[in-house]
Enzyme design. Structure first.
Site: not given
Lengths: 431, 431
Positions: A211, A235, A324-325, A358, A412, A417
């Site tokens: 929820n 949904s 969603e679906h 589902d 850079e 490095h």
């Protein structure tokens, strides 16, 4: 009951793509923050107090013991057990096929690069209880977690008023191989998996629906350094149907969505005006047969049937909405499937209802809502793993790209490095 | 300058895993929120005002035009161009190998399930400018975006005081195939890609590093419905080394990390006390050679050398810390690599410095920091795609799992989910 919108102008499309709800409730936010802080401070004692308050029962031991697990599994209805077994087997089969292989590339002589998927060692799952104990969600999350190789898979689910957990949830947990089930629900369950208590160790990633409190707690868990499966919302289903589609099938898909909740949304896109009217009528007829009519009617009020000119328009609309679906109940379903850019899960043809995915066809039902399908995948094997890269360079391999590394590093402004390469190559004793 | 901790008790490990910083600044949060709201309200006008304020220049047209792009590419140093070309080719080669194939499973007769990776259609990249124009980051983000098939790949990067963009950034953008480069920096760039302006369309996912304002803006973009690559924090390296390791190599790795910023962290785990002391000495010696000494010294103050008893302890410590970069400079590097559970990217052996992966070996350098490697992958091909599932059931396929679906749906109280199966199977005309 369901509005029909005929051939809307493209400029008007966005208004018909609005989701029912975008609730952002400051009261929920602050009460969830209080719960997480409280669980962090008082641990199991806080969980016990919330259980009395929200679940109406006093829990002494949160972990479901072996006896309780075995007893619960005995009393689950035989048919339901069989159903859960079939679903688990199909989910296992499909998700096992998703397991990524190792990528190994010799980028150049002496430069070996690899990518390996490694499971997240401890994951936490949440399954809502109450009126609708979602044992299907337990399968959808725990089966792929196990296939991925996660070492610890814990499940939190709220106790019922008598202090027990729905037996079907426990059976699903056992079938799926969950390590530990804890009788803790709501935001406090997410809090426990985030900050840890005496009973529940913190996890690295939290999965599962819930929820508004649970959803908000997951967002706050994320801000505290725990990953989550995805942002969750109401949904939704979009159906694309042509004149050959059976209106009753489409109507039943609408109602499947509508019974989820008042803020669920169903949208039909069709080029066939006859079908549009038939679906609206059929929805009204079928609704009479269902127990959750009030809820479904609220949801249907936010649902729509939209007439469009052709297949291209339907696919463009669907990709913009990013459902969603997505059910493509259309003679040319396979061709349209190739044009899907944004959707959680897609159902092709007349005999592929959303309920198949589902529950039991094998695909996952934990999917991105609210347009998140533009950028998020549904839960899949990747969700439970990290892809880690490995590289091994030989001295000559490093030498071969040394000019590229040092030139770029200096460009850079990162001189150390460059130095890290130079000390390795300038040192005679290593040559 | 770097502290050596000898054989700490396991209970004390967490205190040596603390990151340097976890800044959570309410002032940054609210000023970023104001910027996003302002860009939403005033669009390009707001961007122009921020450019005057933060970049010290007035920008009329944000999009870098073709002439400007071509001219910039002409003036990039030839050696740097060659370096960028080598890096781009290696990044392309490794990331192309990561492209996932389609998964297709006949779960049972008549039940076909598939998973297909589909590119995110519009992505936004951010590359910091200023003192350190990160053209390497342009390659690391845009090359995989293109391989993934993203249709639109836009790049925002701040203008210099004269209103131009660093030519190396433009050259890298051209090599990598960026669609459009916009001269917009900071939180306002993230805002523009989130809410859209007259010049810049909103994107579905935002990638790239930045300062605290940029990072905070990405988090707020995420709350507004735009995905982000990952939560970003200060960079870090962990080195695991045994007695055979060259102290100078390890020291140079420490300094590569230290020059990134005052909050960067380097940790050495070793079983060899001699090496521990030698590394600390060598760090002090090499530091003299570097331009960014002040910055590096601040970073080194938060760095550590930790002596542990054996390889297992080192791997356990590393997995708990979950470093962004893990260098295993150890005779048994390959064996230890198999025990890596949580790390962004791993460098094996003496000749695999982090700078190789930072620039040119082909792996990605956009990696999870701050312990996020427990649950997040670094940027890879998946980052630019969604995995969408598709299913097609025949009538008999649906019939074969109908009992499982309907039993589970009813068990969860979802009767319309069951109805959607029944109407499809009870209907004679479709049999």
């Amino acid at each position: 009951m369901v509005e029909i919108i005929k051939y809307p102008q493209r400029a008007a499309w966005p208004q018909y793509m609005k989701r029912t709800d975008g609730s952002d409730d400051a009261a929920v936010r602050s009460s969830v923050a209080r719960i997480i802080d409280d669980v962090e401070r008082r641990g199991d004692d806080a969980l016990r107090d919330y259980s009395v308050q929200f679940d109406g029962c006093r829990i002494d031991t949160f972990r479901v013991g072996d006896d309780e697990m075995n007893a619960a599994c005995l009393i689950v209805d035989y048919n339901l057990k069989q159903a859960i077994n079939v679903a688990a087997a199909n989910i296992h089969k499909f998700h096992a096929a998703e397991l990524p292989g190792e990528v190994a590339v010799e980028v150049a002589p002496g430069i070996d690069c690899r990518q390996r998927a490694v499971p997240i060692s401890r994951v936490g799952l949440y399954a809502p209880g109450g009126n609708s104990p979602l044992f299907s969600t337990v399968l959808m999350l725990a089966v792929p977690a196990r296939i991925s190789g996660c070492r610890e898979v814990v499940l939190c689910t709220p106790p019922r008023r008598d202090g027990t957990v729905d037996p079907a949830i426990l059976y699903a947990a056992q079938v799926a191989g969950v390590s530990d089930v804890f009788k803790v629900g709501g935001a406090q369950a997410i809090a426990a998996m985030t900050v840890g208590t005496e009973s529940i160790k913190p996890v690295y990633k939290i999965f599962g629906p819930g929820n508004r409190y649970v959803t908000e707690a997951k967002l706050q868990a994320n801000m505290r350094g725990v990953a989550i499966d995805m942002p969750a919302g109401p949904s939704e289903v979009m159906v694309i149907a042509d004149g050959q589609a059976d209106a009753t099938f489409v109507a039943s898909d609408f109602l499947s969505q509508a019974e989820h909740g008042a803020d669920s949304q169903s949208i039909l896109l069709t080029t066939d005006e006859g079908l549009a009217h038939a679906v609206v009528q059929s929805v009204a007829g079928l609704l009479e047969l269902l127990p959750r009519q009030q809820l479904a009617m609220q949801s249907l009020a936010g649902s729509r049937v939209i007439l469009l000119h052709d297949d291209d328009e339907m696919m463009q609309f669907a990709n913009m909405y990013a459902p969603e679906h997505l059910i493509i109940n259309h003679a040319d379903a396979e061709r349209l499937a190739l044009k899907v850019e944004s959707a959680g899960s897609v159902f092709l043809g007349a005999f592929s209802p959303e309920s198949a995915g589902d529950y039991a066809s094998g695909t996952n039902h934990t999917l991105p809502t609210g347009g998140w399908a533009r950028s998020y995948s549904g839960v899949n094997i990747d969700s439970f793993m990290k892809k880690i890269t490995f590289q091994r360079l030989s001295r000559s391999g490093l030498a071969s790209i040394a000019p590229a590394i040092t030139t770029m590093a200096r460009g850079e402004g990162l001189y150390a490095h460059s130095l890290a390469v130079e000390v390795r190559l300038n040192n005679d004793k290593n040559s």
